[in-house]
Design an enzyme around this catalytic site. Structure first.
Site, PDB file in Angstrom:
ATOM      1  NE  ARG A   1      -4.253  -1.449   0.136  1.00  0.00           N
ATOM      2  CZ  ARG A   1      -4.363  -2.494  -0.705  1.00  0.00           C
ATOM      3  NH1 ARG A   1      -3.410  -2.735  -1.582  1.00  0.00           N
ATOM      4  NH2 ARG A   1      -5.443  -3.266  -0.675  1.00  0.00           N
TER       5      ARG A   1
ATOM      6  CG  HIS B   1      -3.295  -0.744  -6.717  1.00  0.00           C
ATOM      7  ND1 HIS B   1      -3.703  -0.091  -5.588  1.00  0.00           N
ATOM      8  CD2 HIS B   1      -3.341  -2.074  -6.409  1.00  0.00           C
ATOM      9  CE1 HIS B   1      -3.997  -0.966  -4.634  1.00  0.00           C
ATOM     10  NE2 HIS B   1      -3.778  -2.196  -5.116  1.00  0.00           N
TER      11      HIS B   1
HETATM   12  P1  NDP Z   1      -1.669 -11.432   5.150  1.00  0.00           P
HETATM   13  O1  NDP Z   1      -2.558 -10.836   6.183  1.00  0.00           O
HETATM   14  O2  NDP Z   1      -1.889 -12.856   4.738  1.00  0.00           O
HETATM   15  O3  NDP Z   1      -0.144 -11.319   5.647  1.00  0.00           O
HETATM   16  C1  NDP Z   1       0.354 -10.181   6.270  1.00  0.00           C
HETATM   17  C2  NDP Z   1       1.804 -10.450   6.719  1.00  0.00           C
HETATM   18  O4  NDP Z   1       2.362  -9.218   7.191  1.00  0.00           O
HETATM   19  C3  NDP Z   1       1.915 -11.466   7.851  1.00  0.00           C
HETATM   20  O5  NDP Z   1       3.067 -12.252   7.669  1.00  0.00           O
HETATM   21  C4  NDP Z   1       2.091 -10.573   9.067  1.00  0.00           C
HETATM   22  O6  NDP Z   1       2.818 -11.142  10.148  1.00  0.00           O
HETATM   23  C5  NDP Z   1       2.907  -9.451   8.497  1.00  0.00           C
HETATM   24  N1  NDP Z   1       2.790  -8.249   9.316  1.00  0.00           N
HETATM   25  C6  NDP Z   1       1.691  -7.538   9.625  1.00  0.00           C
HETATM   26  N2  NDP Z   1       1.994  -6.490  10.424  1.00  0.00           N
HETATM   27  C7  NDP Z   1       3.326  -6.564  10.641  1.00  0.00           C
HETATM   28  C8  NDP Z   1       4.241  -5.776  11.397  1.00  0.00           C
HETATM   29  N3  NDP Z   1       3.842  -4.723  12.118  1.00  0.00           N
HETATM   30  N4  NDP Z   1       5.541  -6.133  11.392  1.00  0.00           N
HETATM   31  C9  NDP Z   1       5.971  -7.217  10.700  1.00  0.00           C
HETATM   32  N5  NDP Z   1       5.142  -8.017   9.959  1.00  0.00           N
HETATM   33  C10 NDP Z   1       3.844  -7.688   9.931  1.00  0.00           C
HETATM   34  O7  NDP Z   1      -1.726 -10.467   3.895  1.00  0.00           O
HETATM   35  P2  NDP Z   1      -1.617 -10.841   2.330  1.00  0.00           P
HETATM   36  O8  NDP Z   1      -0.339 -11.543   2.115  1.00  0.00           O
HETATM   37  O9  NDP Z   1      -2.862 -11.490   1.859  1.00  0.00           O
HETATM   38  O10 NDP Z   1      -1.600  -9.369   1.681  1.00  0.00           O
HETATM   39  C11 NDP Z   1      -0.597  -8.426   2.029  1.00  0.00           C
HETATM   40  C12 NDP Z   1      -0.967  -7.050   1.501  1.00  0.00           C
HETATM   41  O11 NDP Z   1      -0.747  -6.987   0.100  1.00  0.00           O
HETATM   42  C13 NDP Z   1      -2.439  -6.660   1.654  1.00  0.00           C
HETATM   43  O12 NDP Z   1      -2.702  -6.181   2.948  1.00  0.00           O
HETATM   44  C14 NDP Z   1      -2.602  -5.581   0.589  1.00  0.00           C
HETATM   45  O13 NDP Z   1      -2.428  -4.305   1.144  1.00  0.00           O
HETATM   46  C15 NDP Z   1      -1.484  -5.870  -0.413  1.00  0.00           C
HETATM   47  N6  NDP Z   1      -2.004  -6.210  -1.742  1.00  0.00           N
HETATM   48  C16 NDP Z   1      -1.593  -5.490  -2.847  1.00  0.00           C
HETATM   49  C17 NDP Z   1      -2.041  -5.811  -4.108  1.00  0.00           C
HETATM   50  C18 NDP Z   1      -1.566  -5.077  -5.328  1.00  0.00           C
HETATM   51  O14 NDP Z   1      -2.082  -5.295  -6.425  1.00  0.00           O
HETATM   52  N7  NDP Z   1      -0.576  -4.213  -5.235  1.00  0.00           N
HETATM   53  C19 NDP Z   1      -2.985  -6.918  -4.329  1.00  0.00           C
HETATM   54  C20 NDP Z   1      -3.350  -7.613  -3.129  1.00  0.00           C
HETATM   55  C21 NDP Z   1      -2.877  -7.255  -1.879  1.00  0.00           C
HETATM   56  P3  NDP Z   1       2.189 -12.326  11.035  1.00  0.00           P
HETATM   57  O15 NDP Z   1       2.253 -13.535  10.131  1.00  0.00           O
HETATM   58  O16 NDP Z   1       3.106 -12.447  12.187  1.00  0.00           O
HETATM   59  O17 NDP Z   1       0.779 -11.921  11.363  1.00  0.00           O
END
Ligand code: NDP
Length: 309
Positions: free
Chosen positions: A224, A272
């Site tokens: 994002r 995007h």
């Molecule tokens: P998930 O919720 O499956 O995974 C999120 C990951 O981020 C987890 O490993 C989590 O850790 C980690 N995380 C969250 N907060 C922190 C933090 N403060 N410090 C360190 N690690 C953190 O998300 P997705 O993989 O499904 O999607 C990720 C993002 O990709 C979405 O939120 C979206 O914004 C973006 N996206 C972009 C797209 C594009 O076209 N550009 C398309 C689709 C999504 P933990 O495992 O420990 O919880």
């Protein structure tokens, strides 16, 4: 009982068709149509106008139409008792993996630079890097980050990952939390951001992080826009902390025409499109979630309100 689709783009009908063709028994409306508002039990949303869901007094759940649901938390008028669901979909993961693999390949083989040179009719061979010589650091090892890691490893890249709490079962090093962040960054020659946007992660791609990377590292932000401090990226490029950046997401989309990123030779922009929800593939989980919430059952892919993702 019905679903309403509320989106900020022209894809409402595409989503209506995907849902209606797979569940003809469920009435599906688009925002703004003559809707029996009290019938609406689920709102399926993508960047809906804040406050717009107040029109539906009998709502039982909010289904985000993408993996990231930060825009739902931006709507402070959303009822606190409503479950929020997000999309988890194999195409969303594999499309993201293909995109990051393509961008990483283009960076190592200098394809963007050759395209630019081509426009100037300049013939100038340069050295290139091999996949096996490069370590990619993935911030966020969720559904998408893990798929990206697998794709990169399969062609020879080394991978390291960073999470908040979890330790996924993978055979590459995983670092956790702020205590292990510096170790993770010091190994990341290409930094891929796949973190959700939360109060904790907003602005995390900043000068401190860039200065902890190997000098001349590359950045790929496909998460994002507000995760990135734009001014700090320009500074890091100017100082040589970073050598280039590929950005798919921005604070404001579309990116303003006068934004300095557009004409920066080391910043590569895509609108995007790294990975886009496929309505036909995603429809079954929305239909299943709808059927669950009207029966009072727990839906799938629930978002944690406290964690913000
Ligand atoms: P998930 O919720 O499956 O995974 C999120 C990951 O981020 C987890 O490993 C989590 O850790 C980690 N995380 C969250 N907060 C922190 C933090 N403060 N410090 C360190 N690690 C953190 O998300 P997705 O993989 O499904 O999607 C990720 C993002 O990709 C979405 O939120 C979206 O914004 C973006 N996206 C972009 C797209 C594009 O076209 N550009 C398309 C689709 C999504 P933990 O495992 O420990 O919880």
């Amino acid at each position: 009982m019905a679903i309403v689709i509320v989106r900020n783009d022209n894809l409402v009908d595409v989503w209506k068709d995907a849902l209606s063709s797979q569940a003809p028994d469920i009435p599906v409306y688009g925002f703004g149509e003559g809707i029996p508002e009290s019938d609406i039990k689920m709102a399926a949303v993508w960047k809906h106008p804040p406050g717009s869901l107040n029109a539906y007094p009998n709502l039982l759940g909010i289904q985000g139409l993408g993996a990231g649901i930060d825009f739902i938390f931006d709507d402070i008028e959303i009822r606190e008792d409503l479950p929020i669901m997000r999309v988890v979909d194999p195409y969303l993961a594999s499309d993201m993996a293909e995109f990051v693999l393509a961008v990483s390949t283009g960076m190592l083989k200098k394809l963007q630079d050759y395209k630019y040179k081509e426009s100037l009719s300049v013939w100038k061979p340069q050295s290139y890097e091999r996949f096996k010589e490069v370590t990619v650091g993935i911030m966020g090892l969720g559904k998408l980050g893990l798929a990206v890691a697998q794709a990169l490893e399969s062609v020879g890249f080394s991978v390291v990952g960073w999470t908040r709490n979890s330790v996924p079962e993978v055979n590459f090093p995983v670092f956790r939390g702020s205590a292990e962040r510096a170790q993770f960054l010091s190994r990341s020659q290409i930094l891929v951001c796949l973190l959700p946007l939360t109060p904790e992660t907003r602005g995390i791609l900043n000068r401190d992080v860039f200065s902890a990377l190997p000098r001349g590292a590359r950045l790929i932000n496909v998460a994002r826009g507000p995760l990135l401090n734009d001014a700090d990226l320009l500074y890091a490029l100017e100082q040589g902390m970073l050598s280039e950046a590929c950005l798919d997401v921005f604070h404001t989309e579309p990116l303003a025409r006068d934004h300095p990123f557009w004409n920066h030779p080391a910043v590569h922009i895509t609108p995007h499109i790294a990975s886009v929800s496929d309505p036909k593939s995603v429809a079954p989980q929305i239909i299943s979630n709808y059927r669950k919430i009207i029966k009072g059952e727990v839906p799938e892919n629930l978002v944690s309100r406290s964690a913000g993702y």
